[in-house]
Scaffold this motif. Structure first.
Motif, PDB file in Angstrom:
ATOM      1  N   MET A   1       1.071  -0.587  -0.283  1.00  0.00           N
ATOM      2  CA  MET A   1       0.148   0.108   0.033  1.00  0.00           C
ATOM      3  C   MET A   1       0.755   1.279   0.262  1.00  0.00           C
ATOM      4  SD  MET A   1      -3.446   0.695   2.330  1.00  0.00           S
ATOM      5  CE  MET A   1      -4.622   0.239   1.901  1.00  0.00           C
ATOM      6  N   ALA A   2       0.815   2.438  -0.780  1.00  0.00           N
ATOM      7  CA  ALA A   2       1.172   3.141  -1.366  1.00  0.00           C
ATOM      8  C   ALA A   2       1.447   4.267  -0.502  1.00  0.00           C
ATOM      9  CB  ALA A   2       1.293   3.857  -2.252  1.00  0.00           C
ATOM     10  N   LYS A   3       2.256   5.004  -0.045  1.00  0.00           N
ATOM     11  CA  LYS A   3       2.136   6.257   1.814  1.00  0.00           C
ATOM     12  C   LYS A   3       1.138   7.470   1.058  1.00  0.00           C
ATOM     13  CE  LYS A   3       4.635   6.511   5.399  1.00  0.00           C
ATOM     14  NZ  LYS A   3       6.236   6.919   6.326  1.00  0.00           N
ATOM     15  N   GLU A   4       0.362   8.210   1.539  1.00  0.00           N
ATOM     16  CA  GLU A   4       0.119   9.428   0.838  1.00  0.00           C
ATOM     17  C   GLU A   4       1.318  10.081   0.836  1.00  0.00           C
ATOM     18  OE1 GLU A   4      -3.269  11.075   2.451  1.00  0.00           O
ATOM     19  OE2 GLU A   4      -4.316   9.187   2.196  1.00  0.00           O
ATOM     20  N   ASP A   5       1.105  11.027  -0.419  1.00  0.00           N
ATOM     21  CA  ASP A   5       2.480  11.798  -0.777  1.00  0.00           C
ATOM     22  C   ASP A   5       2.296  13.458  -0.037  1.00  0.00           C
ATOM     23  OD1 ASP A   5       3.295  10.724  -3.784  1.00  0.00           O
ATOM     24  OD2 ASP A   5       4.128   9.869  -2.304  1.00  0.00           O
ATOM     25  N   HIS A   6       1.017  13.373   0.320  1.00  0.00           N
ATOM     26  CA  HIS A   6       1.057  14.803   0.937  1.00  0.00           C
ATOM     27  C   HIS A   6      -0.236  14.669   2.058  1.00  0.00           C
ATOM     28  CE1 HIS A   6       1.171  16.519  -2.959  1.00  0.00           C
ATOM     29  NE2 HIS A   6       1.436  16.054  -3.698  1.00  0.00           N
ATOM     30  N   PRO A   7       0.108  15.918   3.542  1.00  0.00           N
ATOM     31  CA  PRO A   7      -0.610  15.876   4.227  1.00  0.00           C
ATOM     32  C   PRO A   7      -1.514  16.455   4.742  1.00  0.00           C
ATOM     33  CG  PRO A   7       0.876  17.515   4.007  1.00  0.00           C
ATOM     34  CD  PRO A   7       1.464  17.415   2.768  1.00  0.00           C
ATOM     35  N   ARG A   8      -2.718  15.887   4.892  1.00  0.00           N
ATOM     36  CA  ARG A   8      -3.695  15.991   4.980  1.00  0.00           C
ATOM     37  C   ARG A   8      -4.451  16.791   5.985  1.00  0.00           C
ATOM     38  NH1 ARG A   8      -5.948  13.533   0.763  1.00  0.00           N
ATOM     39  NH2 ARG A   8      -9.100  14.053   0.831  1.00  0.00           N
ATOM     40  N   PHE A   9      -5.241  17.930   5.860  1.00  0.00           N
ATOM     41  CA  PHE A   9      -5.906  18.856   6.734  1.00  0.00           C
ATOM     42  C   PHE A   9      -7.288  18.567   6.965  1.00  0.00           C
ATOM     43  CE2 PHE A   9      -2.122  21.037   5.311  1.00  0.00           C
ATOM     44  CZ  PHE A   9      -0.819  20.970   6.142  1.00  0.00           C
ATOM     45  N   SER A  10      -7.487  18.138   8.023  1.00  0.00           N
ATOM     46  CA  SER A  10      -8.650  18.640   8.444  1.00  0.00           C
ATOM     47  C   SER A  10      -9.031  19.753   9.135  1.00  0.00           C
ATOM     48  CB  SER A  10      -8.907  17.301  10.245  1.00  0.00           C
ATOM     49  OG  SER A  10     -10.032  17.200  10.113  1.00  0.00           O
ATOM     50  N   ILE A  11     -10.478  20.199   8.079  1.00  0.00           N
ATOM     51  CA  ILE A  11     -11.304  21.544   8.299  1.00  0.00           C
ATOM     52  C   ILE A  11     -12.879  21.126   8.586  1.00  0.00           C
ATOM     53  CG2 ILE A  11      -9.643  22.880   7.327  1.00  0.00           C
ATOM     54  CD1 ILE A  11     -10.949  23.376   5.247  1.00  0.00           C
TER      55      ILE A  11
ATOM     56  N   ILE B   1     -16.152  23.270   7.314  1.00  0.00           N
ATOM     57  CA  ILE B   1     -16.863  24.738   6.820  1.00  0.00           C
ATOM     58  C   ILE B   1     -18.488  24.343   7.031  1.00  0.00           C
ATOM     59  CG2 ILE B   1     -16.816  26.330   4.722  1.00  0.00           C
ATOM     60  CD1 ILE B   1     -14.676  25.321   3.786  1.00  0.00           C
ATOM     61  N   ASP B   2     -19.210  25.778   7.612  1.00  0.00           N
ATOM     62  CA  ASP B   2     -19.932  25.268   8.308  1.00  0.00           C
ATOM     63  C   ASP B   2     -20.603  24.081   8.725  1.00  0.00           C
ATOM     64  OD1 ASP B   2     -20.888  27.887   7.482  1.00  0.00           O
ATOM     65  OD2 ASP B   2     -20.868  27.085   5.508  1.00  0.00           O
ATOM     66  N   GLY B   3     -19.946  23.997   9.507  1.00  0.00           N
ATOM     67  CA  GLY B   3     -20.251  22.640  10.937  1.00  0.00           C
ATOM     68  C   GLY B   3     -20.073  20.978   9.282  1.00  0.00           C
ATOM     69  N   GLN B   4     -19.308  21.281   8.487  1.00  0.00           N
ATOM     70  CA  GLN B   4     -19.273  20.077   7.212  1.00  0.00           C
ATOM     71  C   GLN B   4     -17.622  19.568   7.744  1.00  0.00           C
ATOM     72  OE1 GLN B   4     -21.257  20.796   3.948  1.00  0.00           O
ATOM     73  NE2 GLN B   4     -21.624  19.237   3.870  1.00  0.00           N
ATOM     74  N   HIS B   5     -17.489  18.380   7.297  1.00  0.00           N
ATOM     75  CA  HIS B   5     -15.735  18.235   8.023  1.00  0.00           C
ATOM     76  C   HIS B   5     -15.571  18.131   6.376  1.00  0.00           C
ATOM     77  CE1 HIS B   5     -12.612  15.126   8.160  1.00  0.00           C
ATOM     78  NE2 HIS B   5     -12.669  15.354   9.106  1.00  0.00           N
ATOM     79  N   PHE B   6     -13.886  18.819   5.675  1.00  0.00           N
ATOM     80  CA  PHE B   6     -13.297  18.746   4.174  1.00  0.00           C
ATOM     81  C   PHE B   6     -11.579  18.588   5.146  1.00  0.00           C
ATOM     82  CE2 PHE B   6     -16.877  21.615   4.002  1.00  0.00           C
ATOM     83  CZ  PHE B   6     -17.565  20.518   2.827  1.00  0.00           C
ATOM     84  N   GLU B   7     -11.794  17.016   4.591  1.00  0.00           N
ATOM     85  CA  GLU B   7      -9.801  16.856   4.177  1.00  0.00           C
ATOM     86  C   GLU B   7      -9.846  17.561   2.952  1.00  0.00           C
ATOM     87  OE1 GLU B   7      -8.467  14.655   6.015  1.00  0.00           O
ATOM     88  OE2 GLU B   7      -9.784  14.823   7.621  1.00  0.00           O
ATOM     89  N   VAL B   8      -8.200  18.281   3.228  1.00  0.00           N
ATOM     90  CA  VAL B   8      -7.497  19.300   2.362  1.00  0.00           C
ATOM     91  C   VAL B   8      -6.303  18.536   2.141  1.00  0.00           C
ATOM     92  CG1 VAL B   8      -9.662  20.600   1.484  1.00  0.00           C
ATOM     93  CG2 VAL B   8      -7.795  21.184   3.490  1.00  0.00           C
ATOM     94  N   GLU B   9      -5.245  19.057   0.924  1.00  0.00           N
ATOM     95  CA  GLU B   9      -4.305  18.757   0.771  1.00  0.00           C
ATOM     96  C   GLU B   9      -3.491  19.739   0.669  1.00  0.00           C
ATOM     97  OE1 GLU B   9      -3.321  15.987  -2.452  1.00  0.00           O
ATOM     98  OE2 GLU B   9      -4.355  14.121  -1.296  1.00  0.00           O
ATOM     99  N   GLN B  10      -4.111  20.888   0.671  1.00  0.00           N
ATOM    100  CA  GLN B  10      -3.722  22.190  -0.328  1.00  0.00           C
ATOM    101  C   GLN B  10      -2.870  23.011   1.318  1.00  0.00           C
ATOM    102  OE1 GLN B  10      -6.633  21.608  -1.139  1.00  0.00           O
ATOM    103  NE2 GLN B  10      -6.588  22.390  -2.666  1.00  0.00           N
ATOM    104  N   THR B  11      -2.081  23.824   1.267  1.00  0.00           N
ATOM    105  CA  THR B  11      -1.880  24.784   2.805  1.00  0.00           C
ATOM    106  C   THR B  11      -1.885  26.003   2.237  1.00  0.00           C
ATOM    107  OG1 THR B  11       0.688  24.688   1.192  1.00  0.00           O
ATOM    108  CG2 THR B  11       0.773  23.038   2.616  1.00  0.00           C
ATOM    109  N   THR B  12      -2.164  26.136   1.446  1.00  0.00           N
ATOM    110  CA  THR B  12      -3.352  27.541   1.218  1.00  0.00           C
ATOM    111  C   THR B  12      -4.276  27.182   0.456  1.00  0.00           C
ATOM    112  OG1 THR B  12      -1.441  28.615  -0.517  1.00  0.00           O
ATOM    113  CG2 THR B  12      -0.582  29.117   2.102  1.00  0.00           C
ATOM    114  N   MET B  13      -5.140  28.255   0.886  1.00  0.00           N
ATOM    115  CA  MET B  13      -6.797  28.548   0.245  1.00  0.00           C
ATOM    116  C   MET B  13      -6.945  29.748  -0.211  1.00  0.00           C
ATOM    117  SD  MET B  13      -8.174  24.544   0.687  1.00  0.00           S
ATOM    118  CE  MET B  13      -9.367  24.436  -0.388  1.00  0.00           C
TER     119      MET B  13
END
Length: 78
Positions: free
Chosen positions: A1-11, A13-25
């Motif tokens: 199983m390959a390791k993820e190349d990018h860290p994922r951030f848990s944020i 928005i309006d109570g909904q959970h999102f996982e993003v890889e971008q360090t800035t948005m």
């Protein structure tokens, strides 16, 4: 199983959970992620007694785990 190349951030928005890889948005990207109309205002919740911050459409935000954002629909007059 390959390791993820990018860290994922848990944020949220309006109570909904999102996982993003971008360090800035931008505010526009965050609203798009949450499927919110671009006319809505986006805010970053402050910590403790810190005030909430308006995030403009072209403002870049450094994404960190646990950030909470919320949107406010445009005001209607008349």
């Amino acid at each position: 199983m390959a390791k993820e190349d990018h860290p994922r951030f848990s944020i949220h928005i309006d109570g909904q959970h999102f996982e993003v890889e971008q360090t800035t948005m931008t505010g526009a990207q965050l609203k798009e992620l949450a499927h919110k109309d671009q006319q809505y205002q986006l805010f970053l919740e402050g910590h403790g007694s810190d005030p909430d911050e308006v995030v403009g459409d072209t403002s870049a935000v450094s994404i960190k785990n646990g950030m909470h954002f919320y949107t406010v629909p445009p005001a209607t007059f008349g």
